[in-house]
Design a protein around this motif. Structure first.
Motif, mmCIF file in Angstrom:
data_model
loop_
_atom_site.group_PDB
_atom_site.id
_atom_site.type_symbol
_atom_site.label_atom_id
_atom_site.label_comp_id
_atom_site.label_asym_id
_atom_site.label_seq_id
_atom_site.Cartn_x
_atom_site.Cartn_y
_atom_site.Cartn_z
ATOM 1 N N ASP A 141 -3.616 5.008 2.541
ATOM 2 C CA ASP A 141 -2.482 4.109 2.336
ATOM 3 C C ASP A 141 -1.272 4.566 3.159
ATOM 4 O O ASP A 141 -0.595 3.750 3.789
ATOM 5 C CB ASP A 141 -2.142 4.038 0.855
ATOM 6 C CG ASP A 141 -1.135 2.949 0.562
ATOM 7 O OD1 ASP A 141 -1.326 1.817 1.056
ATOM 8 O OD2 ASP A 141 -0.144 3.235 -0.147
ATOM 9 N N CYS A 174 -1.800 3.637 6.717
ATOM 10 C CA CYS A 174 -1.525 2.204 6.939
ATOM 11 C C CYS A 174 -0.024 1.951 7.088
ATOM 12 O O CYS A 174 0.403 1.213 7.977
ATOM 13 C CB CYS A 174 -2.073 1.362 5.786
ATOM 14 S SG CYS A 174 -3.848 1.164 5.779
ATOM 15 N N SER A 233 1.921 0.639 10.448
ATOM 16 C CA SER A 233 2.786 -0.552 10.417
ATOM 17 C C SER A 233 4.154 -0.229 10.992
ATOM 18 O O SER A 233 4.727 -1.015 11.762
ATOM 19 C CB SER A 233 2.936 -1.065 8.991
ATOM 20 O OG SER A 233 1.728 -1.554 8.512
ATOM 21 N N ILE A 235 -5.286 -0.697 11.106
ATOM 22 C CA ILE A 235 -4.859 -0.893 9.714
ATOM 23 C C ILE A 235 -6.004 -1.493 8.905
ATOM 24 O O ILE A 235 -6.281 -1.048 7.786
ATOM 25 C CB ILE A 235 -3.587 -1.784 9.656
ATOM 26 C CG1 ILE A 235 -2.397 -1.011 10.233
ATOM 27 C CG2 ILE A 235 -3.310 -2.235 8.227
ATOM 28 C CD1 ILE A 235 -1.163 -1.864 10.478
ATOM 29 N N ASP A 236 -6.694 -2.483 9.477
ATOM 30 C CA ASP A 236 -7.821 -3.122 8.778
ATOM 31 C C ASP A 236 -8.946 -2.127 8.520
ATOM 32 O O ASP A 236 -9.576 -2.160 7.459
ATOM 33 C CB ASP A 236 -8.341 -4.316 9.573
ATOM 34 C CG ASP A 236 -7.371 -5.477 9.579
ATOM 35 O OD1 ASP A 236 -6.438 -5.490 8.742
ATOM 36 O OD2 ASP A 236 -7.523 -6.376 10.445
ATOM 37 N N ARG A 289 -8.650 1.072 8.002
ATOM 38 C CA ARG A 289 -8.232 1.933 6.892
ATOM 39 C C ARG A 289 -8.265 1.183 5.563
ATOM 40 O O ARG A 289 -8.647 1.741 4.550
ATOM 41 C CB ARG A 289 -6.860 2.516 7.171
ATOM 42 C CG ARG A 289 -6.969 3.689 8.151
ATOM 43 C CD ARG A 289 -5.657 4.023 8.800
ATOM 44 N NE ARG A 289 -5.760 5.145 9.697
ATOM 45 C CZ ARG A 289 -6.222 5.083 10.946
ATOM 46 N NH1 ARG A 289 -6.667 3.930 11.431
ATOM 47 N NH2 ARG A 289 -6.260 6.162 11.703
ATOM 48 N N ARG A 290 -7.889 -0.075 5.574
ATOM 49 C CA ARG A 290 -7.952 -0.869 4.338
ATOM 50 C C ARG A 290 -9.393 -1.022 3.857
ATOM 51 O O ARG A 290 -9.654 -1.006 2.661
ATOM 52 C CB ARG A 290 -7.291 -2.225 4.548
ATOM 53 C CG ARG A 290 -5.779 -2.107 4.590
ATOM 54 C CD ARG A 290 -5.111 -3.449 4.506
ATOM 55 N NE ARG A 290 -3.668 -3.273 4.524
ATOM 56 C CZ ARG A 290 -2.836 -4.018 5.222
ATOM 57 N NH1 ARG A 290 -3.296 -5.014 5.954
ATOM 58 N NH2 ARG A 290 -1.542 -3.801 5.188
#
Length: 129
Positions: A33, A36, A40, A65-66, A68-69
């Motif tokens: 998190d 991410c 950003s 980011i995707d 890691r999500r």
């Protein structure tokens, strides 16, 4: 002849190991998190520069980011599964390599599929061969 073979390390789930695994998963989730959020921030910072393609920067950062999500969702799933597992369950925690003696006439399937190291609360309690 000796060859290298991977052997699973299995952990017997106890209250103590369950808490440790849950803590490790939460820590992993928080780390992802934070990554991410950092990505950003870096994305916005780079987009403000004049000489960059905002669309290209946005795509590249969004891809990271995707990723890691998706890993966060996987860790959350593992956390859910951990809560469901009963104490005493064996879960595969790791793999280690070991040397195996191979001789003419040995059954290859048995040789390659057997073996495991069983751990309970950080102590080896059994080695299956």
């Amino acid at each position: 002849m000796r060859i290298m073979k991977k052997v699973p390390v299995k952990q017997i789930l106890t209250e103590k190991s369950k808490q440790k695994l849950a803590h490790d998963f939460e820590k992993q989730k928080n780390q992802l998190d934070q990554e991410c959020q950092q990505l950003s921030f870096e994305k916005r910072k780079i987009e403000m520069k004049q000489n960059v393609s905002r669309e290209e920067v946005s795509k590249r950062f969004q891809r990271e980011i995707d990723r890691r999500r998706e890993r966060i969702r996987w860790v959350e799933y593992k956390l859910e599964q951990l809560q469901v597992l009963p104490l005493g369950s064996e879960i595969t925690e790791d793999e280690v390599e070991t040397l195996v003696e191979v001789n003419v006439g040995d059954d290859w399937e048995i040789l390659m599929n057997e073996g495991a190291i069983i751990v309970e609360d950080g102590k080896v309690i059994r080695i299956d061969e």
